[in-house]
Write a protein that holds these residues in place. Structure first.
Motif, mmCIF file in Angstrom:
data_model
loop_
_atom_site.group_PDB
_atom_site.id
_atom_site.type_symbol
_atom_site.label_atom_id
_atom_site.label_comp_id
_atom_site.label_asym_id
_atom_site.label_seq_id
_atom_site.Cartn_x
_atom_site.Cartn_y
_atom_site.Cartn_z
ATOM 1 N N ALA A 246 25.835 22.598 65.454
ATOM 2 C CA ALA A 246 26.599 22.341 64.236
ATOM 3 C C ALA A 246 28.033 21.979 64.606
ATOM 4 O O ALA A 246 28.751 22.780 65.209
ATOM 5 C CB ALA A 246 26.576 23.576 63.332
ATOM 6 N N ILE A 247 28.439 20.761 64.263
ATOM 7 C CA ILE A 247 29.781 20.283 64.637
ATOM 8 C C ILE A 247 30.146 19.093 63.758
ATOM 9 O O ILE A 247 29.269 18.343 63.322
ATOM 10 C CB ILE A 247 29.814 19.892 66.144
ATOM 11 N N SER A 248 31.435 18.914 63.487
ATOM 12 C CA SER A 248 31.855 17.762 62.696
ATOM 13 C C SER A 248 31.836 16.509 63.574
ATOM 14 O O SER A 248 31.967 16.592 64.803
ATOM 15 C CB SER A 248 33.260 17.977 62.133
ATOM 16 N N ILE A 249 31.723 15.355 62.945
ATOM 17 C CA ILE A 249 31.703 14.089 63.691
ATOM 18 C C ILE A 249 33.058 13.848 64.369
ATOM 19 O O ILE A 249 33.134 13.234 65.429
ATOM 20 C CB ILE A 249 31.315 12.898 62.773
ATOM 21 N N ASP A 250 34.134 14.391 63.771
ATOM 22 C CA ASP A 250 35.465 14.224 64.379
ATOM 23 C C ASP A 250 35.503 14.879 65.755
ATOM 24 O O ASP A 250 35.950 14.276 66.733
ATOM 25 C CB ASP A 250 36.537 14.846 63.475
ATOM 26 N N TYR A 251 35.078 16.142 65.825
ATOM 27 C CA TYR A 251 35.107 16.861 67.100
ATOM 28 C C TYR A 251 34.043 16.343 68.067
ATOM 29 O O TYR A 251 34.262 16.278 69.270
ATOM 30 C CB TYR A 251 34.908 18.363 66.871
ATOM 31 N N ALA A 252 32.866 15.980 67.516
ATOM 32 C CA ALA A 252 31.764 15.545 68.387
ATOM 33 C C ALA A 252 32.045 14.195 69.037
ATOM 34 O O ALA A 252 31.765 13.991 70.217
ATOM 35 C CB ALA A 252 30.463 15.483 67.592
ATOM 36 N N VAL A 253 32.597 13.259 68.258
ATOM 37 C CA VAL A 253 32.713 11.873 68.750
ATOM 38 C C VAL A 253 34.129 11.307 68.624
ATOM 39 O O VAL A 253 34.718 10.854 69.611
ATOM 40 C CB VAL A 253 31.725 10.941 68.003
ATOM 41 N N MET A 254 34.692 11.325 67.406
ATOM 42 C CA MET A 254 35.882 10.514 67.140
ATOM 43 C C MET A 254 37.084 10.880 68.011
ATOM 44 O O MET A 254 37.844 10.008 68.423
ATOM 45 C CB MET A 254 36.260 10.598 65.651
ATOM 46 N N GLU A 255 37.272 12.181 68.272
ATOM 47 C CA GLU A 255 38.441 12.584 69.063
ATOM 48 C C GLU A 255 38.214 12.421 70.565
ATOM 49 O O GLU A 255 39.134 12.621 71.354
ATOM 50 C CB GLU A 255 38.814 14.031 68.715
ATOM 51 N N LYS A 256 36.989 12.034 70.979
ATOM 52 C CA LYS A 256 36.676 11.885 72.408
ATOM 53 C C LYS A 256 36.419 10.435 72.815
ATOM 54 O O LYS A 256 36.600 10.063 73.968
ATOM 55 C CB LYS A 256 35.445 12.736 72.754
ATOM 56 N N THR A 257 35.990 9.617 71.871
ATOM 57 C CA THR A 257 35.560 8.263 72.221
ATOM 58 C C THR A 257 36.739 7.346 72.551
ATOM 59 O O THR A 257 37.836 7.490 71.991
ATOM 60 C CB THR A 257 34.728 7.635 71.082
ATOM 61 N N GLY A 258 36.481 6.401 73.425
ATOM 62 C CA GLY A 258 37.456 5.352 73.695
ATOM 63 C C GLY A 258 37.249 4.121 72.826
ATOM 64 O O GLY A 258 37.957 3.123 72.969
ATOM 65 N N HIS A 259 36.268 4.189 71.926
ATOM 66 C CA HIS A 259 35.933 3.026 71.082
ATOM 67 C C HIS A 259 36.501 3.122 69.660
ATOM 68 O O HIS A 259 36.207 2.271 68.824
ATOM 69 C CB HIS A 259 34.410 2.875 70.986
ATOM 70 N N ALA A 260 37.305 4.165 69.385
ATOM 71 C CA ALA A 260 37.792 4.368 68.012
ATOM 72 C C ALA A 260 38.765 3.274 67.598
ATOM 73 O O ALA A 260 39.628 2.851 68.372
ATOM 74 C CB ALA A 260 38.455 5.734 67.886
ATOM 75 N N ALA A 261 38.608 2.809 66.373
ATOM 76 C CA ALA A 261 39.525 1.828 65.783
ATOM 77 C C ALA A 261 39.768 2.233 64.334
ATOM 78 O O ALA A 261 39.062 3.083 63.791
ATOM 79 C CB ALA A 261 38.931 0.423 65.869
ATOM 80 N N VAL A 262 40.778 1.635 63.727
ATOM 81 C CA VAL A 262 41.093 1.978 62.340
ATOM 82 C C VAL A 262 41.395 0.703 61.563
ATOM 83 O O VAL A 262 42.082 -0.183 62.051
ATOM 84 C CB VAL A 262 42.274 2.976 62.253
#
Length: 470
Positions: A246-262
């Motif tokens: 059980a984990i939020s998508i922010d902690y699981a992926v968004m804060e770790k990935t190098g592919h994040a864009a906005v």
């Protein structure tokens, strides 16, 4: 025609930030807070342009499955409905949606949206989706960064970096909810509110998730592969899904990935996280008062009233929230959202029922509402939709008397089947096997009078049930 987007609507949350209107069994995404449609329905309609969006996927849980299908039918929309066997936060839910989207198209691009957010400028939002689609197609995980309307302390922020494509920027940094001074700094520095909505190629999201927690991605993929079908719903495999962390998508992926864009967007967005937010989004009179239901204001300013039935009259007060439901009334200061959180925590120990259920209980066949209750009697108002049918059932501790006030009822009592019309009644003895149906074209409404030594809802022995409830 270019690639299309599969909307993934996250619809399983059960917050009480809008108590007493929002409760565990009917949370805020299903409530008509602004007009006649719920935020879930508005979210579905927002992504309904067939030139850009594919058939949506809705991920919810067993408790809300019939509410989801009913609200989709009301707006003449369809979706694939995935049922989570238990809540595992947004990480596994979004991963399950992505894995399911891949079963429809191996190169699927997914737009993950919360069902309880409000967008006042749909055209601006859709334009941001078109911008984000280009970057998502190139392997970016695109979040929607909302241009701040004020120095909000209730949202996380995104620090945008270099241009990726069009208006889409890379993400330098995600930052947590700030205090007021930090929020002011962030707004001046050009930071964006983090809306918590994302667009990505399903394979990219799953690969990034897999790089930090391969076991959970495998569990979710297995849950989709082993999913069953039940009454038109897709039921994720319980054992497999339950083993995902059980984990939020922010902690699981968004804060770790190098592919994040906005992609920056100014679309009148709100997560409707408090009654103050509801007031901000509502139409107001000249003194800043907003009302849904019957309300009268005298010498009062900047108040917000929502009432089911009772007339609410305010005199000589400012900056108040008054929410009146049929079994609870909230009176609160406009801006203290944390105070309501503390109050609901206290209510869960003092009177948990009012945080969990409404007096009006929704069922797949319609609804019922307790009107009066004593030690050995209960009076209910029952409404059955056209074609609706309750389970074939019996009770050990109560008898029932049904009086039809609108429509016609087909009633089974043991071996006998009888049609009961308006202003007619029928008696159901203790222990009799019985069923209620609406064979007509209009709503069936009846008054039920129960008498007996125990009147709880768990005194129902279901013999046959169209909706497969145990």
């Amino acid at each position: 025609m270019g690639e299309k987007i599969i909307p993934l609507i996250m619809c399983g949350g059960a917050g009480t930030r809008l108590w007493p209107a929002s409760r565990e069994v009917r949370p805020k995404q299903f409530l008509p807070l602004f007009g006649t449609r719920s935020t879930f329905q508005e979210t579905i309609l927002r992504v309904s342009d067939p030139t850009l969006f594919e058939r949506p996927i809705v991920i919810t849980n067993n408790a809300y499955r019939f509410m989801v299908s009913e609200q989709l039918a009301e707006i003449e929309s369809e979706a694939d409905i995935l049922l989570e066997p238990m809540r595992r936060d947004s990480g596994p839910a979004i991963a399950a949606g992505a894995a399911f989207a891949e079963t429809r198209a191996s190169d699927a691009i997914v737009l993950a949206l919360a069902a309880d957010h409000v967008v006042r400028d749909n055209a601006a939002f859709v334009e941001a989706c078109r911008e984000g689609l280009v970057a998502a197609g190139k392997g970016r995980i695109v979040t929607f960064g909302v241009a701040p309307e004020r120095a909000a302390t209730e949202y996380g922020y995104i620090n945008p970096g270099e241009v990726v494509s069009g208006k889409v920027r890379s993400v330098k940094q995600f930052v947590e909810k700030p205090d007021a001074a930090k929020a002011t700094e962030y707004v001046k520095a050009g930071y964006l509110w983090n809306s918590g909505n994302f667009m990505f190629r399903a394979s990219v999201l799953l690969d990034e998730y897999r790089s930090v927690d391969a076991a959970s991605v495998q569990a979710v993929s297995d849950a989709v592969a082993k999913a069953g079908r039940d009454l038109g719903f897709f039921t994720l495999d319980e054992a497999a899904f339950g083993s995902a962390k059980a984990i939020s998508i922010d902690y699981a992926v968004m804060e770790k990935t190098g592919h994040a864009a906005v992609v920056p967007v100014a679309c009148g967005w709100s997560d409707v996280g408090s009654w103050h937010a509801v007031w901000e989004l509502s139409a107001k009179n000249g003194q800043g008062n907003a009302a849904q239901g019957m309300a009268v204001f005298e010498d009062s300013r900047n108040c917000n009233v929502m009432t089911d039935k009772a007339l609410v009259a305010l005199e000589g007060v400012d900056d108040l929230v008054v929410v009146a439901t049929q079994d609870a009334v909230l009176v609160s200061r406009q801006k203290d959202a944390n105070g309501l959180k503390r109050l609901v925590t206290k209510l869960k120990t003092v009177a948990p029922q009012v945080t969990e259920e409404h007096l009006k209980v929704h069922r797949p066949w319609g609804s019922y509402q307790s009107v009066d209750m004593g030690e050995r009697h209960q009076v209910k108002r029952i409404v059955v939709k056209p074609g609706g049918r309750l389970s074939l059932q019996k009770h050990h501790h109560r008898s029932e008397h049904w009086i039809v006030v609108r429509g016609a009822a087909r009633v089974t009592v043991n071996e006998a089947v009888k049609t009961v019309h308006e202003n007619e009644s029928i008696y159901i003895p203790i222990g009799a096997v019985h069923r209620l149906e609406n064979p007509g074209k209009i709503l069936l409404e009846l008054i039920e009078v129960q008498t007996g030594s125990y009147l709880g809802e768990d005194d129902i022995i279901r013999i046959e049930d169209d909706y497969r409830r145990s």
